[in-house]
Design a protein around this motif. Structure first.
Motif, short mmCIF file in Angstrom:
data_model
loop_
_atom_site.label_atom_id
_atom_site.label_comp_id
_atom_site.label_asym_id
_atom_site.label_seq_id
_atom_site.Cartn_x
_atom_site.Cartn_y
_atom_site.Cartn_z
N ALA A 2 0.86 -1.18 0.00
CA ALA A 2 0.00 0.00 0.00
C ALA A 2 0.90 1.23 0.00
O ALA A 2 1.78 1.35 0.84
CB ALA A 2 -0.91 -0.01 1.21
N GLU A 3 0.69 2.11 -0.94
CA GLU A 3 1.53 3.30 -1.07
C GLU A 3 0.72 4.53 -0.71
O GLU A 3 -0.41 4.70 -1.17
CB GLU A 3 2.04 3.40 -2.50
N PHE A 4 1.31 5.38 0.12
CA PHE A 4 0.70 6.63 0.52
C PHE A 4 1.70 7.75 0.30
O PHE A 4 2.91 7.53 0.28
CB PHE A 4 0.34 6.62 2.01
N THR A 5 1.21 8.96 0.15
CA THR A 5 2.05 10.15 0.13
C THR A 5 1.77 10.93 1.40
O THR A 5 0.64 11.29 1.67
CB THR A 5 1.76 11.02 -1.11
N THR A 6 2.82 11.13 2.17
CA THR A 6 2.73 11.90 3.42
C THR A 6 3.35 13.26 3.19
O THR A 6 4.47 13.35 2.68
CB THR A 6 3.44 11.15 4.56
N LEU A 7 2.65 14.32 3.57
CA LEU A 7 3.08 15.69 3.29
C LEU A 7 3.32 16.47 4.57
O LEU A 7 2.55 16.36 5.53
CB LEU A 7 2.01 16.42 2.48
N LEU A 8 4.36 17.24 4.56
CA LEU A 8 4.60 18.30 5.55
C LEU A 8 4.75 19.56 4.71
O LEU A 8 5.73 19.72 3.99
CB LEU A 8 5.86 18.03 6.37
N ASP A 9 3.76 20.42 4.76
CA ASP A 9 3.67 21.51 3.80
C ASP A 9 3.86 22.88 4.45
O ASP A 9 3.18 23.20 5.42
CB ASP A 9 2.31 21.45 3.10
N ARG A 10 4.78 23.65 3.91
CA ARG A 10 5.02 25.04 4.28
C ARG A 10 5.34 25.25 5.76
O ARG A 10 4.82 26.16 6.40
CB ARG A 10 3.84 25.91 3.85
N LEU A 11 6.20 24.38 6.29
CA LEU A 11 6.72 24.59 7.64
C LEU A 11 7.64 25.80 7.59
O LEU A 11 8.59 25.83 6.79
CB LEU A 11 7.49 23.36 8.12
N THR A 12 7.39 26.81 8.39
CA THR A 12 8.20 28.03 8.39
C THR A 12 9.12 28.01 9.60
O THR A 12 8.66 27.85 10.73
CB THR A 12 7.31 29.28 8.40
N THR A 30 10.73 28.63 4.27
CA THR A 30 9.58 27.73 4.24
C THR A 30 10.02 26.40 3.64
O THR A 30 10.70 26.38 2.61
CB THR A 30 8.44 28.36 3.41
N ILE A 31 9.63 25.32 4.28
CA ILE A 31 10.07 23.98 3.88
C ILE A 31 8.84 23.10 3.66
O ILE A 31 7.94 23.06 4.50
CB ILE A 31 10.97 23.36 4.97
N SER A 32 8.84 22.41 2.53
CA SER A 32 7.79 21.44 2.23
C SER A 32 8.44 20.10 1.92
O SER A 32 9.47 20.05 1.23
CB SER A 32 6.93 21.89 1.05
N MET A 98 12.36 27.43 0.56
CA MET A 98 12.12 28.72 -0.07
C MET A 98 12.49 29.83 0.91
O MET A 98 11.92 29.93 2.00
CB MET A 98 10.64 28.84 -0.44
N LYS A 99 13.48 30.65 0.51
CA LYS A 99 13.78 31.87 1.26
C LYS A 99 12.72 32.89 0.84
O LYS A 99 12.61 33.22 -0.34
CB LYS A 99 15.16 32.41 0.90
N THR A 100 11.97 33.36 1.79
CA THR A 100 10.81 34.19 1.46
C THR A 100 11.07 35.69 1.54
O THR A 100 10.24 36.47 1.06
CB THR A 100 9.63 33.83 2.36
N ASP A 101 12.19 36.10 2.11
CA ASP A 101 12.42 37.52 2.35
C ASP A 101 13.62 38.11 1.60
O ASP A 101 14.02 39.23 1.88
CB ASP A 101 12.59 37.77 3.86
N GLY A 107 10.12 34.63 -4.02
CA GLY A 107 10.91 33.77 -3.16
C GLY A 107 12.03 33.14 -3.98
O GLY A 107 11.96 33.10 -5.20
N ILE A 108 13.04 32.65 -3.29
CA ILE A 108 14.14 31.96 -3.97
C ILE A 108 14.33 30.61 -3.30
O ILE A 108 14.39 30.54 -2.08
CB ILE A 108 15.44 32.80 -3.98
N GLY A 109 14.31 29.54 -4.09
CA GLY A 109 14.30 28.23 -3.46
C GLY A 109 15.07 27.16 -4.19
O GLY A 109 15.75 27.40 -5.18
N CYS A 110 14.93 25.97 -3.64
CA CYS A 110 15.58 24.78 -4.18
C CYS A 110 14.65 23.61 -3.95
O CYS A 110 13.94 23.57 -2.94
CB CYS A 110 16.90 24.55 -3.44
N GLU A 111 14.64 22.66 -4.87
CA GLU A 111 13.84 21.45 -4.71
C GLU A 111 14.65 20.27 -5.19
O GLU A 111 15.30 20.34 -6.24
CB GLU A 111 12.55 21.57 -5.52
#
Length: 117
Positions: A2-12, A30-32, A98-101, A107-111
């Motif tokens: 069984a496959e699930f996707t677990t998310l932690l979204d926009r932790l600042t 901000t980290i997702s 994402m650096k938000t400031d 914003g400037i980010g990396c994924e």
């Protein structure tokens, strides 16, 4: 399986991240996190013991923010990905920071995406 996707979204978090003099002090990031998690079978019960408890990811990121300085977002993403993959049920992880400031209009980010070998 069984496959699930677990998310932690926009932790600042406030974290020391960057290479420039104006980035010496902690800045808002901000980290997702998106984790593809495999379970041996579909869930039979509505019990936390049967699934990945995402608290360990959030707590791990908060500890990194409090204890460590990163020069690069890429290194921060790699470190978070390794944290997620430390649970053997996680087969794939996507981490976005994402650096938000930095800029007033963007914003400037990396994924990154990492998979278990």
């Amino acid at each position: 399986m069984a496959e699930f996707t677990t998310l932690l979204d926009r932790l600042t978090v406030m974290i020391r991240l960057g290479i420039y003099a104006h980035e010496v002090e902690p800045q808002r990031v901000t980290i997702s996190v998106e984790m593809t998690v495999d379970y041996p079978a579909p869930l039979g019960e509505d019990a936390i013991e049967q699934v990945l408890d995402y608290d360990f990811v959030r707590e791990g990121i908060l500890a990194l923010a409090a204890e460590r300085r990163f020069a690069l977002q890429e290194t921060l993403c790699e470190t978070i990905a390794a944290l997620c993959l430390s649970d053997t049920r996680v087969k794939k992880v996507r981490v976005r920071t994402m650096k938000t400031d930095i800029y007033p209009d963007a914003g400037i980010g990396c994924e990154i995406v990492r998979t278990r070998n």
